[in-house]
Scaffold this active site. Sequence first.
Site: not given
Lengths: 330, 344
Positions: B30, B72-73, B96, B98-100, B142
């Site tokens: 991103e 859109a991970e 981040f 955290d977005f895992i 985050h």
Amino acid sequence: MAVARSQSIVLTKEKAKWMYQKMQEIRQFEDKVHEIFSRGVLPGFVHLYAGEEAVAVGVCAHLTEKDYITSTHRGHGHCIAKECDVNGMMAEIYGKATGLCKGKGGSMHIADVSKGMLGANGIVGGGFPLAVGAGLTAKLKKTGSVAVCFFGDGANNHGTFHEGINLAAIWKLPVIFVAENNGYAESTPFEYASSCRNIADRAAAYNIPGEVVDGKDVIAVYEAAKRAIERARNGEGPTLIECKTYRNYGHFEGDAQTYKSLEEKQKHLQELDAIVKFREYLLVNQLCSEQELAEIEQSVAKAIEKAVEFAENSPFPTEEDLLRDVYVSY
Amino acid sequence: MARTISFSAALNEAMRLAMRKDEHVILLGEDVAGGATVDHLQDDEAWGGVMGVTKGLVQEFGRERVLDTPIAEAGYIGAAVTAAATGLRPIAELMFNDFIGSCLDEVMNQAAKLRYMFGGKAKVPLTIRTMHGAGFRAAAQHSQSLYALFTHIPGLKVVVPSTPADAKGLLLASIFDDDPVIFFEDKTLYNMKGEVEEGFYTIPFGIADIKRQGDDLTIVAIGKQVHTALKAAAILQERGVEAEVIDPRTLSPLDENTILSSVAKTGRLIVVDEANPRCSVAADISALVADKGFDYLDAPIKRITAPHCPVPFSPALEDLYLPTPEKVLRAAAEIIGDETIVPV
């Protein structure tokens, strides 16, 4: 959206025979696995593809080893249509060291990257981003390859459907999304789980072509796939093809299929069988003789028997295989 | 020739060198370039990541190799997995860690397992760069340090650098490694300056770095907490205690020998890890020493970690959440049995 019907097209004799053989291989392979599983010989669980042969074969008829496919938990048919070795497949399902994945993947993870088969997948919806990645490689390396993502109607409600198709569309990747709508996600009807009438209707949201085809008609699938694959190879981006089909067996082996009506099952297994229809087509259009078809059927039967024999006589992996291939280096 | 550059510049340099060396190295994520398709935007004005770590790469390598993705991970991290398996060498940025939650399947069930499930007939040379760490007032979603999550999963390699020089060498090693690597970057270290060699070099995985030698106490610290440990060690020295500070640098593989050899020498272990304590790397290293080095120990193992709570937003609370040199000193005083060590 109208269901596209097959029109008269010219299949070469060679291609027609290949397609019939692959459909026979899938059907006989799956019927055999069904029989063996019922004897309690196989470890784990299996999801059979019988009934859906026209989809894998109609699409893969256009592909070469340089093209990629991603598959699903119901992946045996895709493997066979992508020319994976049936001995290695059967041995894999038995968990043997001679399996395509050395017995470490099993039915749900059969793969042969050298053939462009990027794996059956135990995660519903897992294939969308994976097909996009293969399409990205094809585009950046300019290989001319395409990637086909086979997925079920269950996966069409998964978030990765959206993320994957959207990515392929904005990057105009050579990816073909092929929905195998067999009417049920496990035991849940498509109509209950999906807010759309057709999966292909969702293509409009991504500004890409969407097409519904009769997934029991291998020629219809072949034609739709041809259009989509040409589009992809020409750099025009992805297409979504929905094949309306039916699985002859349950979601998994042992599924009593109480959610299917008897009439529905009879209609599909007897009147609408894709292989029976294609056989008639080949004879009527004089693409194959009765004798040639019988020879294919018999040679496939022998090959499947041989695959079972190969699998049963193969050794299991040993303790030293347990930690092998977790990493390239560690 | 070594120069003094920032942690962030060291990472940027590593990616630049990797992309020059191998045309199959691509970068996606991103805003890794930023502003894709905006007509008036010149490439040199583009963001280069939210923290500017990848700034300028799009100028040199173009938008075909520095790919902005939608938010859109699952889509692009999953795509990076097979892009790697089919012949590219992608660096995917998960902004981040955290977005895992949005793409764990693609990392845990796909990237990590392809090779094993396929009987060794596939490789996934993928690097996922991701930001971690508390202290940035970025609150609970985050600020986490989730490296334990990935260390738990066979098939992944996990790298957590603490200095600019290590960051560069370890990132280059990650990019040219044939296995999937999760590369952690502490967001509060980006501006840290340090000596970094010019040119291409790699630091091998599974080799811990002894950041400071000592005979009295072993402190194993992860990422930014290496600096907390070094501050504590400097104060301990003033009080006559020589602490050895070990930076594992890679958590998977883990250099067990360096840790065990140090504890054999010192008889005492403190692990400093800013992640939450349960099932953590601190717990894992403690278990390693309790299992294989029990006879070396003269005192209980101490773990200085975050408490079992999310990262709080308020500076007043976040400062309490993180390990500090003082917390390390208190633990040292306890296991050495000398309360005069604790600063008044």
